[in-house]
Write a protein that holds these residues in place. Structure first.
Motif, PDB file in Angstrom:
ATOM      1  N   LEU A  74       5.859   5.687  25.717  1.00 50.82           N
ATOM      2  CA  LEU A  74       6.170   4.380  26.301  1.00 50.82           C
ATOM      3  C   LEU A  74       5.023   3.390  26.164  1.00 50.82           C
ATOM      4  O   LEU A  74       5.234   2.225  25.828  1.00 50.82           O
ATOM      5  CB  LEU A  74       6.524   4.559  27.782  1.00 50.82           C
ATOM      6  N   HIS A  75       3.806   3.853  26.416  1.00 50.07           N
ATOM      7  CA  HIS A  75       2.672   2.927  26.521  1.00 50.07           C
ATOM      8  C   HIS A  75       1.745   2.918  25.304  1.00 50.07           C
ATOM      9  O   HIS A  75       0.926   2.008  25.163  1.00 50.07           O
ATOM     10  CB  HIS A  75       1.838   3.265  27.756  1.00 50.07           C
ATOM     11  N   GLY A  76       1.852   3.914  24.438  1.00 48.31           N
ATOM     12  CA  GLY A  76       0.870   4.047  23.361  1.00 48.31           C
ATOM     13  C   GLY A  76       1.320   3.484  22.036  1.00 48.31           C
ATOM     14  O   GLY A  76       2.497   3.205  21.810  1.00 48.31           O
ATOM     15  N   GLY A  77       0.350   3.301  21.148  1.00 52.48           N
ATOM     16  CA  GLY A  77       0.635   3.012  19.753  1.00 52.48           C
ATOM     17  C   GLY A  77       0.865   1.581  19.364  1.00 52.48           C
ATOM     18  O   GLY A  77       0.659   1.208  18.210  1.00 52.48           O
ATOM     19  N   ASN A  78       1.271   0.738  20.296  1.00 50.81           N
ATOM     20  CA  ASN A  78       1.671  -0.614  19.911  1.00 50.81           C
ATOM     21  C   ASN A  78       0.489  -1.564  19.729  1.00 50.81           C
ATOM     22  O   ASN A  78       0.295  -2.148  18.680  1.00 50.81           O
ATOM     23  CB  ASN A  78       2.651  -1.177  20.945  1.00 50.81           C
ATOM     24  N   ASN A  79      -0.314  -1.725  20.779  1.00 48.30           N
ATOM     25  CA  ASN A  79      -1.427  -2.668  20.695  1.00 48.30           C
ATOM     26  C   ASN A  79      -2.785  -1.991  20.837  1.00 48.30           C
ATOM     27  O   ASN A  79      -3.809  -2.662  20.913  1.00 48.30           O
ATOM     28  CB  ASN A  79      -1.279  -3.772  21.762  1.00 48.30           C
ATOM     29  N   GLY A  80      -2.774  -0.660  20.879  1.00 48.73           N
ATOM     30  CA  GLY A  80      -4.036   0.067  20.973  1.00 48.73           C
ATOM     31  C   GLY A  80      -4.742  -0.072  22.299  1.00 48.73           C
ATOM     32  O   GLY A  80      -5.936   0.211  22.393  1.00 48.73           O
ATOM     33  N   MET A  81      -4.027  -0.476  23.351  1.00 46.00           N
ATOM     34  CA  MET A  81      -4.681  -0.721  24.631  1.00 46.00           C
ATOM     35  C   MET A  81      -4.460   0.380  25.657  1.00 46.00           C
ATOM     36  O   MET A  81      -4.930   0.283  26.774  1.00 46.00           O
ATOM     37  CB  MET A  81      -4.188  -2.056  25.213  1.00 46.00           C
ATOM     38  N   LEU A  82      -3.723   1.445  25.299  1.00 45.52           N
ATOM     39  CA  LEU A  82      -3.518   2.533  26.258  1.00 45.52           C
ATOM     40  C   LEU A  82      -4.831   3.257  26.514  1.00 45.52           C
ATOM     41  O   LEU A  82      -5.530   3.666  25.578  1.00 45.52           O
ATOM     42  CB  LEU A  82      -2.483   3.523  25.725  1.00 45.52           C
ATOM     43  N   ALA A  83      -5.160   3.426  27.789  1.00 45.29           N
ATOM     44  CA  ALA A  83      -6.293   4.252  28.205  1.00 45.29           C
ATOM     45  C   ALA A  83      -5.742   5.276  29.178  1.00 45.29           C
ATOM     46  O   ALA A  83      -5.489   4.960  30.345  1.00 45.29           O
ATOM     47  CB  ALA A  83      -7.382   3.404  28.856  1.00 45.29           C
ATOM     48  N   LEU A  84      -5.504   6.483  28.698  1.00 43.11           N
ATOM     49  CA  LEU A  84      -4.913   7.534  29.521  1.00 43.11           C
ATOM     50  C   LEU A  84      -6.029   8.379  30.120  1.00 43.11           C
ATOM     51  O   LEU A  84      -6.756   9.065  29.398  1.00 43.11           O
ATOM     52  CB  LEU A  84      -3.973   8.394  28.673  1.00 43.11           C
ATOM     53  N   LEU A  85      -6.165   8.326  31.438  1.00 44.66           N
ATOM     54  CA  LEU A  85      -7.196   9.084  32.152  1.00 44.66           C
ATOM     55  C   LEU A  85      -6.581  10.364  32.698  1.00 44.66           C
ATOM     56  O   LEU A  85      -5.647  10.317  33.506  1.00 44.66           O
ATOM     57  CB  LEU A  85      -7.776   8.249  33.297  1.00 44.66           C
ATOM     58  N   ILE A  86      -7.104  11.499  32.251  1.00 41.71           N
ATOM     59  CA  ILE A  86      -6.562  12.793  32.650  1.00 41.71           C
ATOM     60  C   ILE A  86      -7.670  13.645  33.256  1.00 41.71           C
ATOM     61  O   ILE A  86      -8.825  13.599  32.816  1.00 41.71           O
ATOM     62  CB  ILE A  86      -5.910  13.502  31.439  1.00 41.71           C
ATOM     63  N   PHE A  87      -7.313  14.385  34.309  1.00 45.32           N
ATOM     64  CA  PHE A  87      -8.229  15.325  34.949  1.00 45.32           C
ATOM     65  C   PHE A  87      -7.716  16.730  34.615  1.00 45.32           C
ATOM     66  O   PHE A  87      -6.865  17.282  35.341  1.00 45.32           O
ATOM     67  CB  PHE A  87      -8.262  15.113  36.463  1.00 45.32           C
ATOM     68  N   PRO A  88      -8.199  17.330  33.534  1.00 43.11           N
ATOM     69  CA  PRO A  88      -7.637  18.606  33.081  1.00 43.11           C
ATOM     70  C   PRO A  88      -7.727  19.752  34.083  1.00 43.11           C
ATOM     71  O   PRO A  88      -6.971  20.726  33.969  1.00 43.11           O
ATOM     72  CB  PRO A  88      -8.456  18.911  31.812  1.00 43.11           C
ATOM     73  N   GLU A  89      -8.635  19.659  35.060  1.00 38.15           N
ATOM     74  CA  GLU A  89      -8.722  20.721  36.061  1.00 38.15           C
ATOM     75  C   GLU A  89      -7.474  20.778  36.941  1.00 38.15           C
ATOM     76  O   GLU A  89      -7.169  21.806  37.539  1.00 38.15           O
ATOM     77  CB  GLU A  89      -9.961  20.525  36.934  1.00 38.15           C
ATOM     78  N   GLY A  90      -6.779  19.658  37.062  1.00 38.43           N
ATOM     79  CA  GLY A  90      -5.522  19.629  37.799  1.00 38.43           C
ATOM     80  C   GLY A  90      -5.654  19.398  39.287  1.00 38.43           C
ATOM     81  O   GLY A  90      -4.687  19.041  39.953  1.00 38.43           O
ATOM     82  N   THR A  91      -6.841  19.588  39.839  1.00 38.33           N
ATOM     83  CA  THR A  91      -7.075  19.365  41.259  1.00 38.33           C
ATOM     84  C   THR A  91      -8.567  19.186  41.475  1.00 38.33           C
ATOM     85  O   THR A  91      -9.367  19.413  40.558  1.00 38.33           O
ATOM     86  CB  THR A  91      -6.535  20.538  42.104  1.00 38.33           C
ATOM     87  N   ASP A  92      -8.953  18.767  42.680  1.00 36.55           N
ATOM     88  CA  ASP A  92     -10.360  18.478  42.939  1.00 36.55           C
ATOM     89  C   ASP A  92     -11.130  19.755  43.274  1.00 36.55           C
ATOM     90  O   ASP A  92     -10.550  20.831  43.471  1.00 36.55           O
ATOM     91  CB  ASP A  92     -10.499  17.457  44.075  1.00 36.55           C
ATOM     92  N   LEU A  93     -12.445  19.615  43.365  1.00 35.30           N
ATOM     93  CA  LEU A  93     -13.348  20.768  43.495  1.00 35.30           C
ATOM     94  C   LEU A  93     -13.514  21.161  44.974  1.00 35.30           C
ATOM     95  O   LEU A  93     -14.626  21.169  45.507  1.00 35.30           O
ATOM     96  CB  LEU A  93     -14.701  20.436  42.873  1.00 35.30           C
ATOM     97  N   SER A  94     -12.419  21.480  45.636  1.00 36.76           N
ATOM     98  CA  SER A  94     -12.478  21.925  47.025  1.00 36.76           C
ATOM     99  C   SER A  94     -12.860  23.405  47.073  1.00 36.76           C
ATOM    100  O   SER A  94     -12.800  24.118  46.063  1.00 36.76           O
ATOM    101  CB  SER A  94     -11.124  21.723  47.705  1.00 36.76           C
ATOM    102  N   LYS A  95     -13.244  23.879  48.244  1.00 38.91           N
ATOM    103  CA  LYS A  95     -13.598  25.297  48.381  1.00 38.91           C
ATOM    104  C   LYS A  95     -12.401  26.184  48.058  1.00 38.91           C
ATOM    105  O   LYS A  95     -12.552  27.253  47.450  1.00 38.91           O
ATOM    106  CB  LYS A  95     -14.100  25.568  49.805  1.00 38.91           C
ATOM    107  N   ASN A  96     -11.209  25.753  48.468  1.00 38.99           N
ATOM    108  CA  ASN A  96     -10.010  26.536  48.209  1.00 38.99           C
ATOM    109  C   ASN A  96      -9.724  26.642  46.711  1.00 38.99           C
ATOM    110  O   ASN A  96      -9.437  27.718  46.188  1.00 38.99           O
ATOM    111  CB  ASN A  96      -8.824  25.902  48.927  1.00 38.99           C
TER     112      ASN A  96
END
Length: 239
Positions: A74-96
């Motif tokens: 949907l957002h990519g490829g057209n004007n080169g302005m997509l900036a997709l920010l991904i957190f590959p860990e999937g969750t934050d660094l909590s003790k759990n």
């Protein structure tokens, strides 16, 4: 288009990375991959839906991967302005989450991490390969892959910023250090998965060195982010 892959120490990392998107001139095209539960958050959830942020349910792997593909389509490829920010860990660094990650690593015979979690490389690889495919279909430049490492000078050593500490108590971190490194583009899905694992292995080593002095009451070692001093955000163009 650009894929930004960041570590996820706190639930508020995304908030501090708005500034990075501004510096990169990508704020208008920024899409942050978020947990589905945030969709229902009053105000914030409605706003992120309006901005077209993709939400991961984390219960149906194929559904989540398809959500990533659809967002890039949907957002990519057209004007080169997509900036997709991904957190590959999937969750934050909590003790759990650290305890679960340690148990997983021990079961799988993987190295034990202290400052990151083992990444979910399938999402990273799917986002990257889809961005490449969409760029090719639109005869657009090859996407850029940026490795983002975030380190905090905590209000008190070990106190990770949270909604309660920041918005209720006014106890935000004292400084945020962001290291941005351009990564050679992976050639295929398997290469992208291996790239993701290498990046997070390096992140853990770098962040261990960064936070090492904090164990004895000192401040983080900024040289872990490079020998040259960084630039304050307000001194950068576009801010």
């Amino acid at each position: 288009d650009v894929l930004l892959a960041s570590n996820h120490r706190t639930r508020l990392d995304w908030m501090f990375l708005w500034g990075l998107a501004t510096v990169l001139g990508r704020l208008g095209g920024l899409k942050i991959v978020l947990k589905d539960a945030l969709r229902k958050t009053p105000g914030f959830g409605w706003g992120t839906q309006c901005f077209g942020f993709p939400f991961m349910c984390r219960r149906d792997r194929e559904k989540d991967l398809q959500t990533l593909r659809a967002a890039v389509e949907l957002h990519g490829g057209n004007n080169g302005m997509l900036a997709l920010l991904i957190f590959p860990e999937g969750t934050d660094l909590s003790k759990n989450s650290q305890a679960k990650d340690r148990a997983y690593a021990e079961k799988q015979g993987l190295p034990l991490y202290e400052q990151v979690l083992h990444p979910r490389s399938a999402g990273f690889a799917t986002a990257w390969t889809e961005m490449v495919r969409v760029a090719q279909e639109n005869v657009a430049p090859v996407p850029t892959l940026l490795d983002i490492t975030v380190g905090y000078v905590d209000y008190i050593a070990g106190e990770r910023p949270s909604e309660a500490s920041v918005f209720a108590s006014g106890r935000s971190c004292r400084k945020v250090h962001v290291l941005v490194e351009r990564v050679a583009p992976p050639q295929n899905h398997d290469d992208a998965q291996e790239c993701c694992r290498r990046l997070f292995d390096a992140k853990d080593q770098r962040l261990r060195a960064f936070y090492a002095p904090c164990g004895s009451g000192g401040l983080p070692d900024l040289t872990a982010f490079g020998e040259k001093p960084g630039l304050p955000l307000l001194n950068l163009p576009g801010v």
